[in-house]
Each structure stands twice: as structure tokens, then as C-alpha cells.
Write an enzyme that holds these catalytic residues in place. Structure first.
Site, mmCIF file in Angstrom:
data_model
loop_
_atom_site.group_PDB
_atom_site.id
_atom_site.type_symbol
_atom_site.label_atom_id
_atom_site.label_comp_id
_atom_site.label_asym_id
_atom_site.label_seq_id
_atom_site.Cartn_x
_atom_site.Cartn_y
_atom_site.Cartn_z
ATOM 1 N N ILE A 144 -80.798 -39.570 -109.982
ATOM 2 C CA ILE A 144 -79.992 -40.508 -109.205
ATOM 3 C C ILE A 144 -80.789 -41.735 -108.960
ATOM 4 O O ILE A 144 -81.793 -41.961 -108.481
ATOM 5 C CB ILE A 144 -79.748 -39.711 -107.902
ATOM 6 C CG1 ILE A 144 -79.171 -38.682 -107.984
ATOM 7 C CG2 ILE A 144 -78.872 -40.765 -106.932
ATOM 8 C CD1 ILE A 144 -78.087 -38.508 -108.692
ATOM 9 N N GLU A 145 -79.972 -42.962 -109.731
ATOM 10 C CA GLU A 145 -80.377 -44.225 -109.360
ATOM 11 C C GLU A 145 -79.630 -45.138 -108.365
ATOM 12 O O GLU A 145 -78.714 -44.725 -108.281
ATOM 13 C CB GLU A 145 -80.240 -44.838 -111.000
ATOM 14 C CG GLU A 145 -80.726 -46.312 -111.014
ATOM 15 C CD GLU A 145 -80.551 -47.022 -112.286
ATOM 16 O OE1 GLU A 145 -80.772 -48.247 -112.380
ATOM 17 O OE2 GLU A 145 -80.023 -46.345 -113.459
#
Length: 138
Positions: free
Chosen positions: A131-132
Site C-alpha cells: 500500500i503506497e
């Protein structure tokens, strides 16, 4: 006069589906950690499902082994790599994530986003999806 057929294009993303091992754990991560809204909804056949809402988008959740049809060819928890944009400064995200017990795997780092340069940090959700969390550079 010759009439041309307009080119077919898509304009935006409405939703995507994540296959997860534990829906309750996933909902907690995304609501507490990323500020999304978790909600059960009912589809036409009466089936109740879970989704995560943020902005004008949503993520539908399918439990591994109990996916809804139609589905991806090989739905697998932990196979996604997602980037979310935020208006909250990255330094505030770092403090928030630490308070939530969510480890930052990488960043802050500069990246190239869809509309320009971004500053990103990377975390893992309960299924180990990458998850960015990104903020547009001024």
C-alpha cells in the site's frame, strides 16, 4: 458524408476488488489505518458484502475461497500493489501510522504519479498487499 465511430475510452475507476483472508481484519486496517469507511451492502440477489469507501471510489472485499462470481482468474490475498493519494502531509501520516502500529516499509520517497510528482510511503496491509500512500508534490 462519412461518419466516424467515436473511440471507446474509460474515464475513471469506480471500484476494484481485493481478495482477503479475513474481512474483519482488513476492514479494521483500512478504516483505522487509512481513514476509509467500511460498509456492508446488499446486492440484487440479497447477498450481503463488504466494501471500503474513500473519495468517489470503493474497494469491494471478497473472502479467499468464498469469492463472488464473476471473479479474477486467480484471486489471491496479498497480490495487490495499490497507491492512494492524500492531502494530508506525509509527516502527519508517519505519526499516525506509528500510533496505529503500522510499520512503514519504505519512504518517504519521490515517485512519478499519474498527474505529476508525488512523495510516497509504503506499508503492508494484513494480507501483505503493498500500500503506497502518496501526496502530490507542490
Amino acid at each position: 458524408m462519412t461518419q466516424t465511430t467515436p473511440r471507446c475510452t474509460v474515464d475513471a475507476m469506480d471500484h476494484l476488488v481485493l481478495t482477503v483472508a479475513d474481512i474483519a481484519r482488513t476492514v479494521r486496517f483500512y478504516t483505522d489505518g487509512l481513514g476509509m469507511r467500511g460498509e456492508r451492502f446488499e446486492v440484487a440477489d440479497g447477498t450481503r458484502r463488504w466494501a471500503l469507501f474513500f473519495g468517489n471510489q470503493k474497494i469491494n472485499l471478497h473472502e479467499s475461497g468464498k469469492e463472488f462470481e464473476p471473479k479474477a482468474d486467480r484471486p489471491t490475498p496479498g497480490s495487490a500493489d495499490l497507491c492512494f493519494l492524500s492531502k494530508v502531509p506525509i509527516d502527519r501520516w508517519l505519526v499516525h501510522l506509528k500510533a496505529q502500529g503500522i510499520a512503514v516499509e519504505d519512504g518517504p520517497v519521490r515517485r512519478s504519479g499519474a498527474t505529476g510528482p508525488i512523495i510516497s510511503i509504503y506499508v503492508r496491509d494484513p494480507d501483505r498487499n503493498l500500500i503506497e500512500i502518496s501526496v502530490l508534490e507542490p
